[in-house]
Design a protein around this motif. Structure first.
Motif, PDB file in Angstrom:
ATOM      1  N   GLY A  67       0.419  -1.364   0.031  1.00 32.22           N
ATOM      2  CA  GLY A  67      -0.095  -0.120   0.075  1.00 32.22           C
ATOM      3  C   GLY A  67       0.850   0.938  -0.005  1.00 32.22           C
ATOM      4  N   ALA A  68       2.133   1.468   0.891  1.00 32.85           N
ATOM      5  CA  ALA A  68       2.512   2.957   0.736  1.00 32.85           C
ATOM      6  C   ALA A  68       3.208   2.860  -0.141  1.00 32.85           C
ATOM      7  CB  ALA A  68       3.878   3.137   2.235  1.00 32.85           C
ATOM      8  N   ALA A  69       3.861   1.354  -0.917  1.00 34.09           N
ATOM      9  CA  ALA A  69       4.254   1.303  -2.493  1.00 34.09           C
ATOM     10  C   ALA A  69       3.528   2.024  -3.111  1.00 34.09           C
ATOM     11  CB  ALA A  69       4.576  -0.044  -2.730  1.00 34.09           C
ATOM     12  N   LYS A  70       2.251   1.960  -3.488  1.00 31.66           N
ATOM     13  CA  LYS A  70       1.447   2.375  -4.300  1.00 31.66           C
ATOM     14  C   LYS A  70       1.381   3.375  -3.829  1.00 31.66           C
ATOM     15  CE  LYS A  70      -3.693   2.072  -5.415  1.00 31.66           C
ATOM     16  NZ  LYS A  70      -4.287   3.388  -4.786  1.00 31.66           N
ATOM     17  N   GLY A  71       1.088   4.410  -2.787  1.00 26.97           N
ATOM     18  CA  GLY A  71       1.044   5.744  -2.843  1.00 26.97           C
ATOM     19  C   GLY A  71       2.732   6.022  -2.918  1.00 26.97           C
ATOM     20  N   VAL A  72       3.308   5.509  -3.292  1.00 27.05           N
ATOM     21  CA  VAL A  72       4.206   6.545  -3.997  1.00 27.05           C
ATOM     22  C   VAL A  72       4.487   6.560  -5.134  1.00 27.05           C
ATOM     23  CG1 VAL A  72       6.999   6.164  -3.903  1.00 27.05           C
ATOM     24  CG2 VAL A  72       6.603   5.616  -2.130  1.00 27.05           C
ATOM     25  N   ARG A  73       4.090   5.493  -5.684  1.00 25.02           N
ATOM     26  CA  ARG A  73       3.933   5.380  -7.976  1.00 25.02           C
ATOM     27  C   ARG A  73       3.209   6.648  -7.486  1.00 25.02           C
ATOM     28  NH1 ARG A  73       3.487  -0.921  -7.588  1.00 25.02           N
ATOM     29  NH2 ARG A  73       5.479  -1.348  -9.161  1.00 25.02           N
ATOM     30  N   GLU A  74       1.927   6.912  -7.127  1.00 26.96           N
ATOM     31  CA  GLU A  74       0.813   7.939  -7.618  1.00 26.96           C
ATOM     32  C   GLU A  74       1.559   9.026  -7.505  1.00 26.96           C
ATOM     33  OE1 GLU A  74      -2.653   9.246  -4.880  1.00 26.96           O
ATOM     34  OE2 GLU A  74      -3.232   7.041  -5.582  1.00 26.96           O
ATOM     35  N   ALA A  75       2.294   9.542  -6.435  1.00 23.24           N
ATOM     36  CA  ALA A  75       3.024  10.651  -5.809  1.00 23.24           C
ATOM     37  C   ALA A  75       3.916  10.684  -6.778  1.00 23.24           C
ATOM     38  CB  ALA A  75       3.364  10.924  -3.791  1.00 23.24           C
ATOM     39  N   ALA A  76       4.925  10.174  -7.315  1.00 19.41           N
ATOM     40  CA  ALA A  76       6.177  10.264  -8.153  1.00 19.41           C
ATOM     41  C   ALA A  76       5.093  10.377  -9.767  1.00 19.41           C
ATOM     42  CB  ALA A  76       6.982   9.009  -8.068  1.00 19.41           C
ATOM     43  N   ARG A  77       3.833  10.155  -9.953  1.00 16.76           N
ATOM     44  CA  ARG A  77       3.238  10.675 -11.314  1.00 16.76           C
ATOM     45  C   ARG A  77       3.234  11.853 -10.465  1.00 16.76           C
ATOM     46  NH1 ARG A  77       0.850   5.658 -11.113  1.00 16.76           N
ATOM     47  NH2 ARG A  77      -0.897   6.032 -10.042  1.00 16.76           N
ATOM     48  N   ALA A  78       2.698  12.569 -10.015  1.00 11.84           N
ATOM     49  CA  ALA A  78       2.159  13.433  -9.666  1.00 11.84           C
ATOM     50  C   ALA A  78       2.773  14.329 -10.139  1.00 11.84           C
ATOM     51  CB  ALA A  78       1.491  14.309  -8.730  1.00 11.84           C
ATOM     52  N   ILE A  79       4.580  14.649  -8.617  1.00 14.77           N
ATOM     53  CA  ILE A  79       5.229  15.627  -8.785  1.00 14.77           C
ATOM     54  C   ILE A  79       6.275  14.991 -10.250  1.00 14.77           C
ATOM     55  CG2 ILE A  79       7.566  13.952  -8.036  1.00 14.77           C
ATOM     56  CD1 ILE A  79       7.736  16.627  -6.195  1.00 14.77           C
ATOM     57  N   GLY A  80       5.789  14.337 -11.105  1.00 20.78           N
ATOM     58  CA  GLY A  80       6.363  14.057 -12.239  1.00 20.78           C
ATOM     59  C   GLY A  80       8.429  13.339 -12.068  1.00 20.78           C
ATOM     60  N   TRP A  81       7.957  12.468 -11.137  1.00 21.70           N
ATOM     61  CA  TRP A  81       9.698  11.316 -11.382  1.00 21.70           C
ATOM     62  C   TRP A  81       9.438   9.589 -12.097  1.00 21.70           C
ATOM     63  CZ3 TRP A  81      10.751  12.696  -5.246  1.00 21.70           C
ATOM     64  CH2 TRP A  81      11.034  14.225  -5.231  1.00 21.70           C
ATOM     65  N   ASN A  82       9.800   8.976 -11.940  1.00 17.99           N
ATOM     66  CA  ASN A  82      10.004   7.696 -12.217  1.00 17.99           C
ATOM     67  C   ASN A  82      10.316   6.880 -10.875  1.00 17.99           C
ATOM     68  OD1 ASN A  82       9.741   7.842 -15.102  1.00 17.99           O
ATOM     69  ND2 ASN A  82      11.929   8.086 -14.832  1.00 17.99           N
ATOM     70  N   VAL A  83       9.722   5.405 -10.845  1.00 19.74           N
ATOM     71  CA  VAL A  83       9.783   4.657  -9.233  1.00 19.74           C
ATOM     72  C   VAL A  83      10.294   3.509 -10.225  1.00 19.74           C
ATOM     73  CG1 VAL A  83       9.098   4.092  -7.849  1.00 19.74           C
ATOM     74  CG2 VAL A  83       8.177   5.937  -8.322  1.00 19.74           C
ATOM     75  N   ARG A  84      11.018   2.551  -9.124  1.00 13.18           N
ATOM     76  CA  ARG A  84      11.187   1.317  -9.358  1.00 13.18           C
ATOM     77  C   ARG A  84      10.733   0.701  -7.965  1.00 13.18           C
ATOM     78  NH1 ARG A  84      15.952  -1.942 -12.731  1.00 13.18           N
ATOM     79  NH2 ARG A  84      15.277  -4.512 -12.382  1.00 13.18           N
ATOM     80  N   VAL A  85       9.869  -0.415  -7.983  1.00 16.83           N
ATOM     81  CA  VAL A  85       9.527  -1.250  -7.082  1.00 16.83           C
ATOM     82  C   VAL A  85      10.736  -2.747  -7.394  1.00 16.83           C
ATOM     83  CG1 VAL A  85       8.512  -3.036  -5.660  1.00 16.83           C
ATOM     84  CG2 VAL A  85       7.842  -0.518  -6.586  1.00 16.83           C
ATOM     85  N   ILE A  86      11.838  -2.922  -6.417  1.00 17.26           N
ATOM     86  CA  ILE A  86      12.086  -4.292  -6.511  1.00 17.26           C
ATOM     87  C   ILE A  86      11.294  -4.989  -4.582  1.00 17.26           C
ATOM     88  CG2 ILE A  86      13.915  -5.623  -6.196  1.00 17.26           C
ATOM     89  CD1 ILE A  86      15.379  -3.085  -7.261  1.00 17.26           C
ATOM     90  N   ASP A  87      11.618  -6.622  -5.003  1.00 20.31           N
ATOM     91  CA  ASP A  87      10.465  -7.691  -4.391  1.00 20.31           C
ATOM     92  C   ASP A  87      11.493  -7.626  -3.417  1.00 20.31           C
ATOM     93  OD1 ASP A  87       8.783  -8.982  -2.918  1.00 20.31           O
ATOM     94  OD2 ASP A  87       7.936  -9.358  -4.381  1.00 20.31           O
ATOM     95  N   GLY A  88      11.425  -7.554  -1.995  1.00 17.86           N
ATOM     96  CA  GLY A  88      12.524  -8.483  -1.517  1.00 17.86           C
ATOM     97  C   GLY A  88      11.946 -10.019  -0.886  1.00 17.86           C
ATOM     98  N   GLY A  89      11.028 -10.587  -1.123  1.00 19.90           N
ATOM     99  CA  GLY A  89      10.092 -11.482  -1.391  1.00 19.90           C
ATOM    100  C   GLY A  89       9.875 -11.669   0.412  1.00 19.90           C
ATOM    101  N   GLY A  90      10.724 -11.142   1.284  1.00 15.21           N
ATOM    102  CA  GLY A  90      10.792 -11.663   2.731  1.00 15.21           C
ATOM    103  C   GLY A  90      11.587 -12.351   3.240  1.00 15.21           C
ATOM    104  N   THR A  91      12.600 -12.619   2.564  1.00 14.49           N
ATOM    105  CA  THR A  91      13.600 -13.023   3.301  1.00 14.49           C
ATOM    106  C   THR A  91      14.849 -12.300   3.105  1.00 14.49           C
ATOM    107  OG1 THR A  91      14.623 -14.211   0.512  1.00 14.49           O
ATOM    108  CG2 THR A  91      12.759 -15.171   1.946  1.00 14.49           C
TER     109      THR A  91
END
Length: 403
Positions: A115-139
């Motif tokens: 959910g926080a990642a979704k918020g970062v993506r949404e805000a980045a679109r609003a400000i004009g930045w690029n975002v990449r998410v990398i999943d650590g998989g919980g380990t």
């Protein structure tokens, strides 16, 4: 709340139902909270696999711990308010251009992290930045590999999404040495800047507030008579600290018994929770009246076990999630299916805050210092909504950025 002067609430964001609080009959009784003093007995919670030798909570007679219960009821009423206006920053640097962020997620199966990642993506679109998410998989190995990849990409900034930076000290040191700002989401125990590890800031509600209100909800809801199961993930320091604080607050009420303290790693929740819940139901039967978990997702995995045991979705046990508040939790609460309440993180808001904090870092400004207030969502006050955020934050951040 920060104590600033309240302003009229801006229009609610799309998709959010902005309602006045709807209080249950129980809540309306709290105006006449008992004033009698009572001495609270400190209770030692049982570790996993051991039952409380006292035989659990009694449901007969008057409620326990009158003074503690009165304070808990008053705190719950305050936290149930839904008409919370924006009291965060309204000034700051204009948007910088051409920035890129990498969000390193502890595990995208964790609804709060996602959910926080979704918020970062949404805000980045609003400000004009690029975002990449990398999943650590919980380990540990997966998170270290994800952080290594993030630093190698040399982005403008890196988000530490829901894991202990101490588990990736080499990668954190590399980022610090290369001048890449790091911002945590639930990365350390307290909100705000951190020196060890070196984080520009950490975005989170205050864990003490979340833990206290979760335990207070149980005390208030049960009239001070409860048998409680507490579920945590001891592999995450933030989560373990939260559960210890919950245990301490429950112990302030002499009528509350901690029946079991369960350690189920979030990464294993889908495999282990159903079996663990079935075992606990067999052990404690009617003595188990309430549950609290450090994350809502446990109750999604617990539902089949409760259902198989013939338990009603509306409880008991009455279950509260001490964190996250993802859409599925709101849906379970609204339909009264094995979850009664949640203390939701304002996940989308926190994603926007992370982007604003990076913008301050890139502009040579200090962190904003904003900390979101705690809130309790129930079927009575959410009424079909699938998230909770204070009103007006998007408009405020867009105004700051000039976007």
């Amino acid at each position: 709340m920060t104590g600033r002067t309240r302003r009229a609430s801006p229009p609610a964001r799309p998709g959010y139902r902005d309602r006045r609080p709807v209080r249950s009959p129980r809540s309306r009784l709290v105006a006449g909270v008992l004033a009698a003093a009572a001495t609270a007995s400190l209770l030692v919670g049982c570790e996993r696999g051991s039952a409380d030798g006292s035989g659990g909570a009694s449901t007969g007679g008057p409620g326990g711990c009158p003074s503690v219960r009165g304070r808990a009821q008053a705190a719950v009423i305050r936290a149930e308010q839904t008409d919370v206006p924006w009291n965060g920053p309204t000034t700051g640097p204009a948007a910088t251009s051409g920035k890129s962020l990498v969000y390193v997620a502890q595990a995208m199966i964790n609804p709060g992290v996602a959910g926080a990642a979704k918020g970062v993506r949404e805000a980045a679109r609003a400000i004009g930045w690029n975002v990449r998410v990398i999943d650590g998989g919980g380990t540990p190995a997966g998170i270290q590999a994800a952080m290594s990849e993030a630093v190698t990409l040399r982005p403008s900034g890196i988000v530490i999404g829901g894991f202990d930076p101490g588990s990736t000290t080499r990668q954190v040191s590399r980022a610090n040495a290369e001048g890449i700002p790091l911002i945590g989401w639930h990365a350390v125990a307290t909100p705000g800047p951190s020196r060890r590890p070196e984080l520009f800031t950490n975005v989170t509600t205050r864990v003490e507030d979340v833990a206290d209100i979760s335990a207070q909800w149980i005390i208030a809801h049960s009239d001070g008579r409860a048998g409680v199961v507490l579920i945590t993930d001891a592999s995450i320091p933030f989560a373990k600290h939260k559960s210890e604080l919950i245990r301490e607050e429950l112990a302030t009420c002499s009528g509350v018994r901690l029946l079991s303290y369960e350690n189920i790693p979030i990464a294993d929740a889908s495999n282990r929770t159903r079996w663990e819940i079935s075992t606990l139901l067999s052990r404690f039967r009617g003595r188990w009246t309430h549950s609290v978990a450090i994350n809502d997702l446990y109750f999604a995995d617990a539902a089949p076990a409760f259902r198989a045991a013939g338990r009603k979705g509306s409880g008991p046990p009455f279950n509260i999630g001490a964190g996250d508040g993802d859409p599925s939790a709101f849906q379970r609460i609204d339909s009264r299916q094995y979850q009664s309440a949640t203390v939701p993180e304002p996940l989308t808001l926190q994603g926007w805050q992370i982007v604003d904090e990076f913008n301050r870092a890139f502009s040579g400004r200090p962190a904003s210092g904003y900390v979101a207030p705690v809130h309790i969502a129930t079927a009575e006050n959410s009424q079909g909504a699938t998230s909770w955020d204070p009103s007006g934050y998007q408009e405020a951040y867009r105004m700051i950025w000039g976007r």
